[in-house]
Design a protein around this motif. Sequence first.
Motif, mmCIF file in Angstrom:
data_model
loop_
_atom_site.group_PDB
_atom_site.id
_atom_site.type_symbol
_atom_site.label_atom_id
_atom_site.label_comp_id
_atom_site.label_asym_id
_atom_site.label_seq_id
_atom_site.Cartn_x
_atom_site.Cartn_y
_atom_site.Cartn_z
ATOM 1 N N LEU A 5 0.815 -1.220 0.000
ATOM 2 C CA LEU A 5 0.000 0.000 0.000
ATOM 3 C C LEU A 5 0.846 1.266 0.000
ATOM 4 O O LEU A 5 0.401 2.321 -0.394
ATOM 5 C CB LEU A 5 -0.895 -0.007 1.242
ATOM 6 C CG LEU A 5 -2.016 -1.029 1.178
ATOM 7 C CD1 LEU A 5 -2.537 -1.340 2.566
ATOM 8 C CD2 LEU A 5 -3.138 -0.531 0.290
ATOM 9 N N VAL A 6 2.064 1.134 0.489
ATOM 10 C CA VAL A 6 2.958 2.285 0.493
ATOM 11 C C VAL A 6 3.682 2.315 -0.847
ATOM 12 O O VAL A 6 4.393 1.376 -1.174
ATOM 13 C CB VAL A 6 3.982 2.171 1.644
ATOM 14 C CG1 VAL A 6 4.985 3.303 1.578
ATOM 15 C CG2 VAL A 6 3.268 2.153 2.972
ATOM 16 N N ASN B 160 -3.995 3.608 -4.448
ATOM 17 C CA ASN B 160 -5.436 3.826 -4.314
ATOM 18 C C ASN B 160 -6.248 3.161 -5.413
ATOM 19 O O ASN B 160 -7.440 3.390 -5.559
ATOM 20 C CB ASN B 160 -5.730 5.321 -4.284
ATOM 21 C CG ASN B 160 -5.232 6.010 -5.533
ATOM 22 O OD1 ASN B 160 -4.712 5.355 -6.436
ATOM 23 N ND2 ASN B 160 -5.400 7.307 -5.611
ATOM 24 N N ARG C 18 1.344 9.879 5.592
ATOM 25 C CA ARG C 18 0.717 8.583 5.780
ATOM 26 C C ARG C 18 0.425 8.275 7.254
ATOM 27 O O ARG C 18 -0.633 7.798 7.610
ATOM 28 C CB ARG C 18 1.727 7.537 5.318
ATOM 29 C CG ARG C 18 1.284 6.752 4.169
ATOM 30 C CD ARG C 18 2.510 6.063 3.596
ATOM 31 N NE ARG C 18 2.758 6.593 2.303
ATOM 32 C CZ ARG C 18 3.928 6.948 1.844
ATOM 33 N NH1 ARG C 18 5.015 6.809 2.562
ATOM 34 N NH2 ARG C 18 4.029 7.436 0.630
ATOM 35 N N TRP D 194 -0.942 6.848 -0.905
ATOM 36 C CA TRP D 194 -1.254 5.422 -0.813
ATOM 37 C C TRP D 194 -1.533 4.884 -2.203
ATOM 38 O O TRP D 194 -2.004 5.614 -3.071
ATOM 39 C CB TRP D 194 -2.535 5.198 -0.003
ATOM 40 C CG TRP D 194 -2.506 5.725 1.375
ATOM 41 C CD1 TRP D 194 -3.076 6.875 1.825
ATOM 42 C CD2 TRP D 194 -1.880 5.126 2.519
ATOM 43 N NE1 TRP D 194 -2.847 7.027 3.165
ATOM 44 C CE2 TRP D 194 -2.119 5.967 3.619
ATOM 45 C CE3 TRP D 194 -1.150 3.944 2.708
ATOM 46 C CZ2 TRP D 194 -1.643 5.684 4.892
ATOM 47 C CZ3 TRP D 194 -0.685 3.673 3.978
ATOM 48 C CH2 TRP D 194 -0.933 4.538 5.050
ATOM 49 N N ALA E 91 -1.937 -1.352 6.402
ATOM 50 C CA ALA E 91 -0.968 -0.283 6.186
ATOM 51 C C ALA E 91 0.270 -0.496 7.055
ATOM 52 O O ALA E 91 1.399 -0.337 6.591
ATOM 53 C CB ALA E 91 -1.604 1.070 6.482
#
Length: 874
Positions: free
Chosen positions: A30-31, A42, A300, A40, A288
Amino acid sequence: MKELTGNEIRDLFIEFFKGKDHMVEPSAPLVPIDDDSLLWINSGVATLKKYFDGRITPENPRIVNAQKSIRTNDIENVGFTARHHTFFEMLGNFSIGDYFKKESIALAWEFLTSEEWMALDESLLYITVHPEDMDAYNIWRDEIGLSEDRIIRIEGNFWDIGEGPCGPNSEIFYDRGPDYEYGAPAEEMYPGGENERYLEIWNLVFSEFNHNSDGTYTPLPKKNIDTGMGLERMASIVQNVPTNFDTDLFTPLIKKIEEVSGKAYGEDDARDAAFKVISDHIRTVSFAIGDGALPSNEGRGYVLRRLLRRAVRFSKELGINEAFMFSLVDTVADIMEDFYPNVKEKSDFIKEVVRKEEERFLSTLDEGIRIYESFRASVKDTTGVISGEDAFKLYDTYGFPYELTKEYAENDGLTVDEAGFMEEMKKQRERARSARKAGESMQVQSKTLADFTAPSTFTGYSSMSEEAELLLIAKDDEALDSYDGEETVELIFDRTPFYAVSGGQIADTGVIRNDTAEIHVEGVYKGPNNQNVHIARIVSGAVEAGETYRLHVNEEKRRFIVKNHSATHLMHQALKDTVGEHANQAGSLVEAERLRFDFSHLNPLTEEEIRTIEDAVNERIYEGLDVRISEMPIEEAREKGAMALFGEKYGDVVRVVDMEEYSVELCGGIHVVNTSDIGLFKIVSETGIGAGIRRIEAVTSRYAVEYYKEKEGLIEEVASSLKVKEENITKKITQLYDERAALKQEIKELKSASAKEKLSDLKDIKQEVGGVELIATEVDAKNAKELRSVMDDVKSANQDAVIALGSASDGKVSLVVTVPKELTDQFKAGEIMKGMAERVGGKGGGRPDMAQGGGTEPANLTKALQFVNEYINN
Ligand code: ATP
Ligand code: MG
C-alpha cells in the motif's frame, strides 16, 4: 447468480483473465515504491504507472491483478453507505497498447454474465459512458446488445488526473432493486447518482490521450485499458446481503466486535455505523502497518492516526472505553490470510503498534479536555461561543473529535461556531486536494526512449572501461544525429560499464572519450526498455551517433561505493540478528563516502546494540567471506532463504548475492569479491526519521579510518589541555572530579560552620531585660540590604525577642529593629529606631514591628545599641 466467498471471487477473476492470456501482477504494498506523488496505492493502476507511462515495457502487455487499495477521500462515507471503505480490493485487467475498448467491454461482460463465471442477471446491469464516446456507446448497444435505456451518458465519465495518460470511461452498475432506494432523493435515483440501488461495481477506463504539461491533449502513441472492480461490492451482490459489511469479508470482524462490546449488530442504525467504521478502519490500519506505514503526525502516518482515532471515537457508541482495536488484528489476519499472508506474519508487531497508539489517544483525550477547558474559561463570561478556529484546533492539533467539543460545550451551556469549524475544515480539504493534484500525475511518456528497443549490455559487474558504439542521442524527446551544445543529452551505447542508479546504489560517474571529444557522465538511469541511459555533458568536441567511444567509470569512486554496498548487506543481517526480524529495510543509499540505511524499528538502538552490530560486521570482514553472485529461479532463491526487499519487484530469474550464507540477498548491485575488501566498518549515527523508522549512517575503509583519525585528534587535544599523556586522560579526569567533589564538600562545611557560629554568637548575646528577650548587637554587613538579610536569619531563630542590629561600613551605619507583634503595645520599633539613629547622627523610622535607619558616626554604634536596653528598661 452463484453464492461465492470473497476469496472465491478474487480467484475466479484472476483465473478468468489468466485464461485470456493475461499475466498476473502480484498485489503491491500500500505504500508506494519509487513514487512520491501518491500517499497510498489507491487503485489497481496506481502500481502499474511504470508500464502506463512507458518507463518500463512489461513482459506481457495483458495484465491482471488484485490490488489492495486505500482511499481516504471516501472516509466520511464509511459507515454510512453500504459500499464505501477506506481499505478495499480492486480487481483489474489491463492492456498496455494491446486490446482496447471492444475487447475490454466484451471481457467484462463475459465475466459478469457468463454462467461459468459470475452468472449475474443481465437484465439488472446498467452502463454509463462519456457523452462523446460514441465508440463505447455503439459497442455496448450493438455488440453486447443492450437497449438504449440501459446506457446512460454522463459528462463526468472522463478519467484525468493531470499530466499523463487519460481518457473516457464506462462504468457498470448492478440494480439492487427498489428495496435499496432508502435515504436517497428521487433525482439521484439513476445509475451514477448518489444512491444504493444502482451499485457501481466496475469501471473501465479507455486511456487514449496524453495530458501534456502545457495542458493540451494529444493521442497516446500506445492506447491502454485500465479497469477496476470492487471486490467487496461484488461479494455483497453474489452473497445477496444488504451491505459490503454483511459479506464474509467482514462478518467475522463484526462478530468479534460484538464479543468485545457486548452489543449486538443489526439492531440500531447509529450502533451499526460504529460496527462498520471500526471493522473498516482496523483493516486499513492493519494492512498499512503490515506494509511499512506507522502512525505519526504527518503524511501517511497521520492518516493512520486519524483512522484509529475515528474508530476509537465510534467505539464510545458501543460503550467501549479502553484500548481494544489491537484485539481485532488477528481476525483481520485470519480473514485475509489466503491471499495476503503478510498481516498474519507481522501480527505481533501490528498489534503492538495499534495498542500503543490507542493508549496514547486515550490519554490525548484527557489532554483535549484540558485544552477545551482553557477555551471554555476564556469565553464563558464573554461570548459564550467556542470559535470555529478553536474547535478546529482541538480537532486537528489535539485529535479531539468535533462531536466531543460540541457535547462538552452543550453541557457547559456554551455553543460552538459550527459554520466557522466547517470553514476551517474546508480550507484543510482544499489544501489536501491541491497537494494531491500537484502530485498525482504520471510522467509524460518519452516516446523516443520508449520506442528505442535496441539492447545495451551492462558490463560493469566485471569491468570499469569499455569500447562501445553510440546508438542513441536523445534530447527533449527527439533522437539527434549529433550534438555539441552545452546542455545535457541522454546517450545509449551498445554496451556500457556505467551502473545505473538502482537498489539504493548511486550511479557511476566518469568520462567518455574518442580522439576528438571528451564527455562527462553526470548520471545514469534505467530506460523503459532496460538500457542504461547516460546523462552526459560535452566538454569538448561533439557526440555522434554510430561512432565508437571509450567509456571509463570513475574507478576510485566505484571502489568505495562497492565496499559500502557489501557492508550494507552485512549490516542488514547483523541488525536483524541483533534487534529482530521486523527490522526491515525501509530505504537505503549507497554512496562512496558513506552508506545510509533506514529500517523499521520502534525504539532507538542502544549503545550496546550499536556495538554488537558493528562488531558483527567487522568480524565478517576479518573472516574474509567470499561474495558469490549467481542467477537462479526465484523459487530456488527463496529456498536458499534469500532476503528479498520488501515491495521490490523481481523477475522470474533473480540475482543472488551470497556472503558464505551469512547474508543472502536478492540484489542487482555491485559488490566486493571478498568481505575483507571492505577493510573496516563504523556506525557514525543512529537517529529516528519518522515514527517507527530509524536511520543508520555508517562509513567503511578510508572513511572509517578518517573518522577514527578525527577522534584521535580530539583525544590529543583533550590530553594536551589536561596536560597529561593520553593514557592518563581518564585517570586525570577521575582525579579532577574527585578534587572537585572534595572542594565542594569543604565549601559546604565551611558555610554551615560559619552560619552556626554566627547564630551561637547571638545566643550568648541574648539578654533578659525586664522579662523581655533582647538581642542588640553589631554584626558584619556591607550595607542595609545585607543587614536586613542577617535580621531575617536572626529573627527566624528568635521569634519572641526584640532585636536590634547595627553594622558599620565605609563610614556609614546601618540599623534595623524588629519587635514581635505581641509586644508592639509596649514597645514601638519606630521609637527605638528614632533613639538609636539620633545617637549615630542620623535618622530612621518604620512600623511598630519593624524599623530601619542609619547614620554617619560608626564610633557611636555601641551607644546606639545601649539605647535599646535603656528604652526597654523604662
Ligand atoms: P464511487 O463513485 O462508488 O465512489 P468510484 O467512481 O470512486 O466509486 P472508481 O475509481 O471507478 O470508483 O473505482 C473502481 C471500482 O472500485 C468501483 O467501481 C468500485 O467497485 C470500487 N471502489 C471504489 N472506491 C471504493 C471504496 N471507497 N470502497 C469500496 N470499493 C470502492
Ligand atoms: Mg467511478
